[in-house]
Each structure stands twice: as C-alpha cells, then as structure tokens.
Design an enzyme around this catalytic site. Structure first.
Site, PDB file in Angstrom:
ATOM      1  N   GLU A 179       0.810  -1.226   0.000  1.00  0.00           N
ATOM      2  CA  GLU A 179       0.000   0.000   0.000  1.00  0.00           C
ATOM      3  C   GLU A 179       0.840   1.272   0.000  1.00  0.00           C
ATOM      4  OE1 GLU A 179      -3.116   0.105   2.883  1.00  0.00           O
ATOM      5  OE2 GLU A 179      -3.810  -1.913   2.470  1.00  0.00           O
ATOM      6  N   GLU A 376      -5.383  -8.526   1.359  1.00  0.00           N
ATOM      7  CA  GLU A 376      -5.977  -8.159   2.649  1.00  0.00           C
ATOM      8  C   GLU A 376      -7.444  -7.853   2.436  1.00  0.00           C
ATOM      9  OE1 GLU A 376      -4.218  -4.856   4.787  1.00  0.00           O
ATOM     10  OE2 GLU A 376      -2.193  -5.580   4.334  1.00  0.00           O
TER      11      GLU A 376
HETATM   12  C1  FCB Z   1      -4.410  -1.739   5.640  1.00  0.00           C
HETATM   13  C2  FCB Z   1      -3.028  -2.054   6.156  1.00  0.00           C
HETATM   14  C3  FCB Z   1      -3.010  -3.040   7.303  1.00  0.00           C
HETATM   15  C4  FCB Z   1      -4.164  -2.830   8.259  1.00  0.00           C
HETATM   16  C5  FCB Z   1      -5.467  -2.702   7.517  1.00  0.00           C
HETATM   17  C6  FCB Z   1      -6.665  -2.517   8.406  1.00  0.00           C
HETATM   18  O1  FCB Z   1      -4.406  -0.498   5.014  1.00  0.00           O
HETATM   19  O2  FCB Z   1      -2.222  -2.587   5.123  1.00  0.00           O
HETATM   20  O3  FCB Z   1      -1.769  -2.967   7.935  1.00  0.00           O
HETATM   21  O4  FCB Z   1      -3.916  -1.772   9.079  1.00  0.00           O
HETATM   22  O5  FCB Z   1      -5.396  -1.647   6.614  1.00  0.00           O
END
Ligand code: FCB
Length: 470
Positions: A179, A376
């Site tokens: 990210e 994620e």
């Molecule tokens: C993302 C991050 C991760 C976590 C989630 C909720 O942006 O990569 O580390 O904090 O959000």
C-alpha cells in the site's frame, strides 16, 4: 496436531467449485503490528517507534513495543494457523530488524527469525508469502530524508537483495511494498501515519520513490529467488471512487481522487507511465523534478502477480475548504469523503463487498494485469469474549462471507484471481488507532497474550476445508 472442530453458523456455505484449483486461502499480518520485541536482534528504531511517542499521534497512546509478542510466540502462532487449516500466510519483514540502520550492517539473528518462520510454515504445510515493506522504515533512513529522498529507494534495493538471498531458496511468493498510497499520502501528506509529515510535495516525491523502490526490489528478487515458480509483485490498495452529486465539479473531484488512489499506481507499474491528468493535478504542489529519465521503465519491470487490499469505496464530492488539515490527495484539498449511509464497521468504514467486484473487474478490464490476489480484506468490530469463553463475531463472519462471495463473482466474470487473505490473523496494533480496533479472526488478550480463535476463524477454517475438499 488437533484440528479445531467447526462451528455452526446461520450462513449458507459458499458452493464448492466457486474457486479454481490451487486457490490460496490465507491470512495476513505485518511486522510492526504484531512482533513486539523491538529491542531484540539489535533491531533499530523504525519511524513508527518514533511516531508513537508524539503526543496525540496514536488514539490510545500505545505503541508496537510489545504488540502481540509474535517475535517470541511465533512457533505457537504458526501451530494455531495450522490447526485452523490456513493454507497461506502473508507476513512482512521488518527492515530495521534485518538492517538496524537501513543500510550497511545486517543482523544475523533478525534474518534468522524470518528464516525460522519460513521453515516452520513449510513444515506445517503453509505457503509463505513475504512482504518486504509494510511501513516500518528504519528511522535512520528517515533522518536522511525518508521516502521523499531518492536514496531510500536505492537502499531498499540493497535490503531486498539481502532478504532474497537468505529466504529466496524457500519463499517463491513476494510482494515488494504494501500500500504505497498509505506510506506516501498518510505518512507525508495528511501526516496521520508515521513519520507524520504534512508536506504535499514530499508526499508526491515519496510516492515516486516507493514505486522506484518496488522496481529495484523486483530486480533484486529476480536475481536472488531460486524457489520454483517465483511470483514477484506489489500490493496496492484500490478504492473504487463514486462521485456524490451531479455537478461537474463532483465528477472532477472523483476523477482526481481516483487518479491518486488508483491510476497513478496501476499506470506506472503496469504501463510504465503516469496519467497526464494526475501529473497536472499534482503539478499544483510539486515541480516533479524527482522523476528522472528511466525511472518509469524501472518501475514497470514485469511482475508475476499483483496483490490488492480491499476495505471500502470512497464516495466523494467537491467541497471547497473540505480539508482542514493537509489532504491525503495532494493538490485536492477541496474534496470531501461522504458517508454513503450503509452499515459500517467499528472504524465507520461502509461495508460494500460489491466494491471489491468493481475494483478487480475494472483493473482486469482496463489494464490486462498479471494474476491477482486479495492480499488483505477484513473488518474491525468491537469484539468481546463471551461468558462461554468464545468470541461470537457474527458481524465479521458476515463481512468476510460477503467479500469471499464477491471474489467468486469476480472470478465468474473472468478475473484471474488466485487467492484471498483475511486481514488479520491476529488482533494487533492498528496504527494510529492503537489497540482499540480489533481486526483479527483470532482474539488476543493484550494482558496475557492468550489467543482465542473467534467464530470467524472457525467459520473460515470450515470454508477452507469445504473449498479444498480437506
Ligand atoms: C491496511 C493495512 C493493514 C491494516 C489494515 C486494516 O491499510 O495494510 O496494515 O492496518 O489496513
């Protein structure tokens, strides 16, 4: 090893056969959020250690010095993953644990920790997926300018080579940077993440150097990874952007946010160029001198996969003066993010699984990307341990189920999606929110460090068992 028995839920199982053979079912974490042990291995300070000491920077005044003690409890955590039947584990490597000052001297015991983690995962039959950078920049590099300084990208290339040389015989799957939008725009633009700088021009330069670091990282990993069928790529966080309002200015606000949230990353990595309209927008805050000849070719090195972290959409409208503090959209202080009025998580993020379908289908349609992974996806909810000792997080089960179904929908629409990773395996240090927002499928008692699989972990375990015919 005793498998954990399934639990009954009201949710109908997702049809077997909705996912291709070999689809990876994983869980994810990141180093600073779980490891603790900040003084072990001769680890140097990271920008997050420093940022957490700034009064008011972290909602509950906490830091990651202990976190969930994963540095000491790693074997136990891997065993729990195995009991749940989790097929793949996406973890990140703490740069300052490997290179305390971000350049030069290497910590043998820091590297050995990750080597042992990989061995334990492989022994347990869990596929390791390593991320080189999930936001914990060595403070020594920030002291020399941080991501707005070009040298940081070069140092990242060296670090990637060090790690690739040690783990690359056993780890085939790699993400360079997690990210980069957050690192650049929250770290140097709005300042709500480490290092807490609020300099729009620096945010724009940081974005470029994070991308350049990715490009150097790809080369370093290509040269060092010997594990069969390497999959090397980057992990981005797409936000489908929806204009609120019919005015031309609202549509233009959406175009600008889409440019910085999505297109700047996709275009550079997959096409080797920055979108002209985004260059115009950010030209309002930066002379763009940091972009050198040849950089975009370096950034666009061929990759084997792209990871996507999906949490929510952005609904935006034009509102002059919307950003009281510096904006995470450099050059666009006149954009307001609007609540779409749908159910929300504990972070007040609207729950929109259909946004995941939008994100991957649009990427597939517009860019011809390499194979995709959801690296994620998850939600914070205010979990409590019930008198029966369990955590009945029906809201998280529903959230994850909706998003896994969205993955199936995207696959049915022709997207080459090859895996899904729940965020997060464990409750952890949620950056500026501290420990108050729990994202884990496994509950952690922060006093005792006791781990308790929530109902969502048991649901996920059962889903994996059904989908893999286990
Ligand atoms: C993302 C991050 C991760 C976590 C989630 C909720 O942006 O990569 O580390 O904090 O959000």
């Amino acid at each position: 090893m005793t498998p954990i028995p399934p639990r009954d839920t009201d949710i109908a199982p997702i049809a077997a056969g909705s996912f291709p053979e070999g689809f990876l079912w994983g869980a994810a974490t990141s180093s600073y959020q779980i490891e603790g042990g900040v003084h072990l291995d001769g680890r140097g300070p990271s920008i997050w250690d420093t940022f957490c000491r700034v009064p008011g920077a972290i909602v509950d005044g906490s830091d990651g010095s202990v976190a969930v003690s994963h540095r000491s409890r790693m074997p136990h955590d891997v065993a729990l993953m195995a009991r749940l039947g989790i097929g793949a584990y996406r973890f990140s490597i703490a740069w300052p644990r490997v290179q305390p000052l971000g350049s030069g001297q290497v910590s043998a015991s820091g590297l050995d920790f990750y080597s042992q983690l990989v061995d334990q995962l492989l022994t347990a039959g869990i596929v390791p997926v390593a991320t080189l950078y999930h936001w914990d920049l060595p403070q020594a590099l920030e002291d020399r300018g941080g991501w707005p300084a070009r040298d940081t990208a070069k140092r990242f290339g060296d670090y990637a080579e060090i790690v690739g040389s040690v783990l690359g015989d056993r780890v085939a799957r790699w993400s360079t940077v997690n990210e980069p939008w957050c690192s650049a725009m929250l770290g140097y633009g709005s300042g709500v993440h480490a290092p807490g700088r609020t300099e729009p021009a620096a945010a724009v330069a940081a974005a470029h150097h994070l991308l350049l670091a990715h490009g150097f990282g790809v080369d370093a990993l290509r040269a060092t990874v010997s594990a069969p069928e390497p999959e090397i790529g980057i992990t981005l966080n797409p936000y489908p952007v929806v204009p609120v309002g019919d005015e031309e200015a609202d549509h233009d606000a959406a175009r600008r946010v889409d440019g910085i949230a999505n297109r700047i990353w996709y275009d550079s990595v997959l096409r080797g160029s920055y979108p002209d309209d985004v260059l115009d927008d950010i030209g309002a805050v930066s002379d763009l001198d940091h972009i050198h000849d040849g950089d975009l070719a370096q950034i666009a090195r061929p990759i084997d996969m792209m990871g996507l972290n999906y949490y929510r959409r952005h609904h935006v409208r034009h509102l002059p003066g919307a950003s009281a503090s510096p904006s995470p959209w450099p050059g666009s202080p006149d954009v307001e993010v609007v609540d779409p009025g749908r159910p929300v998580t504990d972070l007040l993020w609207a729950i929109e699984p259909d946004g995941l379908v939008d994100a991957v289908v649009a990427l597939h349609r517009d860019y011809d990307p390499p194979p995709l992974y959801v690296h994620e996806n998850g939600a914070a909810f205010a979990d409590v341990v019930a008198p029966d000792g369990r955590v009945h997080d029906a809201d998280r089960v529903e959230f994850l189920d909706g998003h896994v179904r969205a993955c199936a929908e995207a696959i049915a629409a022709g997207v080459d999606l090859r895996g899904y990773f729940a965020w997060s395996f464990l409750d952890n240090f949620e950056w500026a929110e501290g420990y108050r927002k729990r994202f884990g499928i496994v509950h952690v008692d922060y006093e005792t460090q006791e781990r308790t699989p929530k109902d969502s972990a048991l649901w996920y375990s059962e889903l994996i068992r059904r989908q893999t015919g286990g």
